[in-house]
Design a protein around this motif. Structure first.
Motif, mmCIF file in Angstrom:
data_model
loop_
_atom_site.group_PDB
_atom_site.id
_atom_site.type_symbol
_atom_site.label_atom_id
_atom_site.label_comp_id
_atom_site.label_asym_id
_atom_site.label_seq_id
_atom_site.Cartn_x
_atom_site.Cartn_y
_atom_site.Cartn_z
ATOM 1 N N PHE A 1 47.745 38.027 45.473
ATOM 2 C CA PHE A 1 49.038 37.661 46.078
ATOM 3 C C PHE A 1 49.093 36.201 46.495
ATOM 4 O O PHE A 1 50.145 35.699 46.882
ATOM 5 C CB PHE A 1 49.295 38.533 47.327
ATOM 6 C CG PHE A 1 48.166 38.510 48.336
ATOM 7 C CD1 PHE A 1 48.035 37.469 49.244
ATOM 8 C CD2 PHE A 1 47.226 39.540 48.359
ATOM 9 C CE1 PHE A 1 46.987 37.437 50.146
ATOM 10 C CE2 PHE A 1 46.179 39.520 49.265
ATOM 11 C CZ PHE A 1 46.057 38.462 50.154
ATOM 12 N N VAL B 1 46.904 30.007 47.697
ATOM 13 C CA VAL B 1 45.968 29.016 48.240
ATOM 14 C C VAL B 1 44.985 28.454 47.202
ATOM 15 O O VAL B 1 44.778 27.242 47.139
ATOM 16 C CB VAL B 1 45.232 29.571 49.476
ATOM 17 C CG1 VAL B 1 44.018 28.727 49.840
ATOM 18 C CG2 VAL B 1 46.198 29.609 50.662
ATOM 19 N N HIS C 1 36.742 35.659 55.632
ATOM 20 C CA HIS C 1 36.938 36.723 54.652
ATOM 21 C C HIS C 1 35.890 37.815 54.933
ATOM 22 O O HIS C 1 34.715 37.493 55.135
ATOM 23 C CB HIS C 1 36.767 36.173 53.230
ATOM 24 C CG HIS C 1 37.236 37.133 52.187
ATOM 25 N ND1 HIS C 1 36.538 38.281 51.854
ATOM 26 C CD2 HIS C 1 38.345 37.141 51.416
ATOM 27 C CE1 HIS C 1 37.201 38.939 50.910
ATOM 28 N NE2 HIS C 1 38.299 38.262 50.624
ATOM 29 N N ARG D 1 40.634 42.066 46.660
ATOM 30 C CA ARG D 1 39.964 41.644 47.895
ATOM 31 C C ARG D 1 38.445 41.826 47.787
ATOM 32 O O ARG D 1 37.690 41.311 48.591
ATOM 33 C CB ARG D 1 40.501 42.430 49.094
ATOM 34 C CG ARG D 1 41.930 42.078 49.435
ATOM 35 C CD ARG D 1 42.036 40.700 50.043
ATOM 36 N NE ARG D 1 41.496 40.649 51.393
ATOM 37 C CZ ARG D 1 41.442 39.540 52.128
ATOM 38 N NH1 ARG D 1 41.870 38.392 51.632
ATOM 39 N NH2 ARG D 1 40.952 39.555 53.341
HETATM 40 FE FE1 SF4 Z 1 44.222 33.468 49.787
HETATM 41 FE FE2 SF4 Z 1 42.479 34.024 51.756
HETATM 42 FE FE3 SF4 Z 1 42.449 35.470 49.464
HETATM 43 FE FE4 SF4 Z 1 41.602 32.903 49.475
HETATM 44 S S1 SF4 Z 1 40.664 34.693 50.573
HETATM 45 S S2 SF4 Z 1 42.935 33.877 47.941
HETATM 46 S S3 SF4 Z 1 43.017 31.995 50.973
HETATM 47 S S4 SF4 Z 1 44.102 35.372 51.015
#
Ligand code: SF4
Ligand code: 5AD
Length: 462
Positions: free
Chosen positions: A172, A175, A249, A288
């Motif tokens: 999604f 960044v 993360h 994720r």
């Molecule tokens: Fe975006 Fe954070 Fe996923 Fe990196 S870890 S892609 S900054 S949501």
């Protein structure tokens, strides 16, 4: 250098943009620019933009509409107003910005800030400049020391960028495209910056990065240091009383980092660890690279090391394909973790990201309804967390005058604002405060030992 010119920088989005805005102002101060709080007075106006969700990006265009009037008025007064768009919208849209908003003279991405004086000159000579390449050199090597960071929004508390960019590619998220690949700053530079901030009166630092716990900066010993090692070194800097880091993360919570939470009393017992969704199916679709159980295990490991640790999260509702059952899993994880707070967002398709190509869009009314239910669930948890703070004594970093005469306001270890009757000389001090009452947006407290019940600081927690 050509006399005094006035600069106005407007920051949108995340804390890293605030930090970057200060660094740009520091750089331009060397070129003779002084900052003005009034956009109408400016000769150079920089919008430091955010592209994370559609709403954030669209805000820029409505602001540019207003700025057109400013530019016309300046021209009528015989002044030239240079309009610059920096940040992630600039990086993502480049030339498109100038096409949509011809009022813009200058467009440049987050990796080009150090080239700003040259870009301004180019815009003046050629009428316009657009730069969204990722240069090979490291901008931090060219930016001056952060004089302005000292006066950042919270005075005795400052932010220091230690890592930028992201290699995770959640489906999604823009960044990785706007901020580029992950880079970590060298440890010596970070420690130098923290020492300068401490010298100038800063007592709390928050180390920031898009993926801060993936930090792997070169250490003075030539070895790459992880975040845990960096935190241990920052905790040693004289004058620094409290530490935080954001955003993390869940995949990169190493045993070392858990141990740092156990060993470092200065490390605040508060962690923003976004989970985004409580559904394994959606977490997989989001790329994720962890499931709900992995997340819960990570929370347990951290709580075992630091029992008073409070967690906050970001959530996205209405990700493509999210069913009512998936959403129920998200509501469930709010209670399982007992988040002390969270930011929740409706999924917003971002150009160029894989999820934006998915057909299984969740209808807008459903997204809105889920967002409301999630915010209620988080609100209940947050209220419960705040209620448990009543009667506790914890260290508050007093920051500035409070709402009423004789009051100072500071931050609890959990980032809650706390209003305390205290003399002005205590600004910048970390003092034990007993929470006496709960307000809507802040807590009320009394200096411990000044009539409070005097619960020992070690009993703090929730
Ligand atoms: Fe975006 Fe954070 Fe996923 Fe990196 S870890 S892609 S900054 S949501
Ligand atoms: N739509 C909605 N929310 C998003 N975020 C990131 N990208 C999107 C998107 N496309 C949220 C995530 C992230 C926070 C900074 O913004 O929750 O953690």
């Amino acid at each position: 250098m050509s006399g005094t010119r006035k600069l106005h920088v407007k920051s949108y989005g995340c804390q890293m943009n605030v930090y970057d805005s200060h660094r740009m102002a520091d750089l331009l101060a060397r070129e003779g620019y002084v900052e003005t709080a009034q956009a109408e007075d400016a000769d150079l106006l920089i919008l430091n933009t955010c592209h994370i969700r559609e709403k954030a990006a669209e805000k820029i265009y409505s602001e540019l509409g207003r700025i057109r009037g400013l530019k016309q008025r300046a021209a009528a007064d015989g002044r030239r107003l240079t309009v610059a768009v920096a940040g992630c919208v600039a990086q993502a849209e480049g030339e498109e910005i100038v096409r949509r908003a011809p009022v813009v003279d200058l467009v440049f991405g987050p990796q080009s800030y150090h080239r700003l004086p040259a870009l301004i000159a180019r815009a003046a000579a050629e009428g316009r400049a657009v730069e969204t390449e990722f240069p090979v050199e490291d901008k931090f090597d060219f930016l001056p020391a952060p004089a302005r960071a000292v006066t950042a929004s919270r005075g005795v508390a400052a932010f220091v960028t230690v890592q930028e960019g992201c290699d995770k590619f959640c489906t999604f998220c823009v960044v990785p495209y706007t901020r580029g690949a992950e880079i970590s700053r060298p440890v010596a530079k970070i420690l130098g910056e923290v020492a300068a901030l401490a010298e100038a009166g800063v007592r709390e630092v928050t180390l920031i990065g898009q993926n801060v716990n993936a930090f792997h900066g070169a250490g003075p010993d030539g070895e790459p240091w992880g975040l845990a090692r960096l935190l241990r070194a920052v905790a040693e800097v004289p004058g620094i009383l409290r530490l935080r880091y954001t955003t993390s993360h869940p995949r990169d919570v190493s045993d070392d980092l858990v141990a740092a939470h156990r060993d470092l009393p200065k490390l605040a017992p508060q962690l923003h660890l976004p989970v985004q969704s409580g559904s394994d199916r959606i977490l997989a679709a989001m790329n994720r690279r962890h499931g709900r159980d992995d997340y819960l295990r990570t929370v347990d490991r951290l709580r075992a090391a630091r029992p008073d640790l409070a967690f906050s999260s970001d959530f996205i509702v209405g990700f493509p394909g999210e069913t009512e059952a998936d959403f129920a899993d998200t509501l469930r994880i709010v209670d399982e973790v007992g988040f002390a707070g969270a930011f929740s967002f409706k999924y917003s398709p971002r150009p160029g990201t894989p999820a934006a190509r998915e057909d299984a869009r969740v209808p807008e009314p459903e997204k809105a309804e889920r967002l409301q239910r999630l915010q209620e669930a988080v609100g209940r948890r947050q209220a419960a967390f705040n209620a448990r703070c009543r009667g506790l004594t914890f260290d508050v970093l007093l920051e500035k005058p409070g709402r009423r005469p004789g009051q100072l306001v500071g931050r609890s270890p959990y980032l809650q604002p706390v209003q305390v009757m205290a003399p002005d000389r205590l600004v910048g001090e970390l003092v034990p405060v007993t929470v006496t009452d709960l307000g809507t947006n802040s807590l009320f407290g009394a200096l411990a030992g000044a009539g409070g019940p005097g619960v020992p600081a070690s009993a703090a927690g929730a």
